[in-house]
Scaffold this active site. Structure first.
Site, PDB file in Angstrom:
ATOM      1  N   ASP A 166       0.946  -1.162   0.012  1.00 45.40           N
ATOM      2  CA  ASP A 166       0.227   0.101   0.005  1.00 45.40           C
ATOM      3  C   ASP A 166       0.865   1.355  -0.070  1.00 45.40           C
ATOM      4  O   ASP A 166       1.678   1.553   0.701  1.00 45.40           O
ATOM      5  CB  ASP A 166      -0.887  -0.125   1.490  1.00 45.40           C
ATOM      6  N   ASP A 204      -3.105   2.728  -5.941  1.00 41.85           N
ATOM      7  CA  ASP A 204      -1.816   2.570  -4.787  1.00 41.85           C
ATOM      8  C   ASP A 204      -1.771   1.326  -4.115  1.00 41.85           C
ATOM      9  O   ASP A 204      -0.955   1.176  -3.147  1.00 41.85           O
ATOM     10  CB  ASP A 204      -2.053   3.746  -4.074  1.00 41.85           C
ATOM     11  N   GLU A 205      -2.456   0.259  -4.693  1.00 40.12           N
ATOM     12  CA  GLU A 205      -2.352  -0.804  -3.800  1.00 40.12           C
ATOM     13  C   GLU A 205      -2.200  -2.329  -4.631  1.00 40.12           C
ATOM     14  O   GLU A 205      -2.837  -2.169  -5.800  1.00 40.12           O
ATOM     15  CB  GLU A 205      -3.561  -1.322  -2.847  1.00 40.12           C
TER      16      GLU A 205
HETATM   17 MG   LIG Z   1      -2.785   3.752  -0.035  1.00 36.28          MG
END
Ligand SMILES: [Mg+2]
Length: 366
Positions: free
Chosen positions: A9, A105-106
């Site tokens: 993350d 973002d992951e």
């Molecule tokens: Mg994040």
């Protein structure tokens, strides 16, 4: 044999990308906002300092600046975020073909075949993302996707948390049930109301007993809480294709307050994002559908140059559409149905469109 699954993350993703070119803002509250020229721009991301003032994603910039008047508001640069997103996933792909995006973002990475320590790999990847992209990540390591994801959430920023068979009951079971992946706000409230407050308490239930609250998700959620999420980390090729992904909400009364509409659009955008993520798809077009009390119905759509999959990006477009076409009608008629959908879908897990020239351009743009 247990799998080794990492969940990576990127911490405060948009804000962290902005700080790369604005190190002078490192000790200031920073908000990445929608269209700052617009009175009703919204918060898409914030750094930890802005968070400490109570600034929340999806509230209006006006609300955010009431709480944190000193915040620096930067306009969102989605092309730039997308480049970093794809670049990070290219890096993950050096470790495995099984890299499954979960928002910009992951991502999950199944590193079982490497036969190396998950913790050591997590440290290596965290260091590489920091040195090669300049961005902070937190990583969870576990034998299943649900616990890996909860691990990356466990310690931020830049944490590494190993959730093993020996410690998952200590680390994860005391957490509020809403922290379990795919337990939304409403579901968490309903579970809490019947006395199921923690992940561990949910794990101890039988699916048949909770079908009336969780519906067809009862098995999946309860088994996930027990550490029995067997869903594979999907390769890009394994992800399917669909034309559009949508969610709608019908109200039993007339909704006139733009604030209520904003919350509904935010929730709908979240549901669309969750489905898009699960399908491994991103889209370039957002459309909203509004039905009024007299059953007249309006749809509008809007396309972007970038691919969207996360709640904030989808909501941003939905809100622009709402503001542009619908809000003035609210005083005349209340809203009875709202729908949000994501269209022009593409499989965005393959980094096909990135060239070094694009990368260089992105890297130098302010
Ligand atoms: Mg994040």
């Amino acid at each position: 044999m247990d799998r080794t699954v990492l969940h990576v993350d990127m911490n405060n993703f948009y804000a962290s990308v902005e700080l790369l070119t604005r190190p002078d803002l490192a000790d200031k509250p920073v908000i990445v906002g929608g269209d700052e020229a617009k009175r009703h721009g919204i918060v898409l991301a914030k750094n930890n300092l802005a968070k400490s003032y109570g600034v929340k994603t999806a509230e209006t910039l006006y609300q955010a600046l009431q709480k944190c008047p000193g915040a620096v508001v930067l306009p969102a640069q989605h092309d730039k975020y997308r480049h970093y997103s794809v670049w990070a996933k290219l890096l993950y792909r050096e470790y495995s073909d099984r890299v499954e995006s979960f928002g910009p973002d992951e991502a999950w990475i199944d590193v079982t075949e490497l036969n190396r320590s998950g913790a050591a790999l997590a440290h290596e990847i965290q260091n590489r993302v920091k040195s090669e992209l300049g961005l902070p990540v937190s990583i969870g390591v576990s034998w299943n996707k649900t616990f890996a994801k909860m691990g990356s959430d466990y310690k931020k920023p830049e944490g590494i948390t190993v959730i093993g068979r020996e410690n998952y009951k200590d680390l994860l079971w005391p957490l509020p049930v809403g922290r379990l992946l795919f337990v939304g706000r409403v579901t968490a409230q309903r579970l809490t109301q019947i006395g199921i407050e923690t992940v561990g308490e949910l794990a101890r239930q039988e699916p048949e007993d909770l079908r009336y609250i969780l519906g067809k998700n009862a098995d999946r959620l309860i088994y996930s809480a027990r550490g029995e999420d067997r869903s594979p980390v999907l390769t890009a090729e394994e992800m399917g294709h669909q034309k559009s992904i949508g969610a709608m909400h019908t109200t039993d009364h007339d909704v006139r307050d733009p604030e209520d509409i904003r919350k509904l659009l935010w929730d709908l955008s979240g549901r669309v994002a969750e489905r898009a993520v699960r399908a491994g798809l991103k889209g370039r077009t957002v459309s909203i559908t509004v039905r009024y009390q007299d059953f007249s119905q309006h749809s509008r759509q809007r396309s972007t140059a970038y691919l969207m999959q996360d709640q904030g990006s989808i909501f941003e477009q939905a809100w622009i559409l709402f503001e542009a076409g619908v809000s003035e009608n609210l005083t005349k008629q209340g809203v009875r149905l709202l729908g949000v959908s994501l269209e022009q879908l593409e499989d965005e897990t393959l980094p096909q469109q990135v060239s070094l020239a694009d990368w260089a351009k992105c890297y130098t743009s302010e």
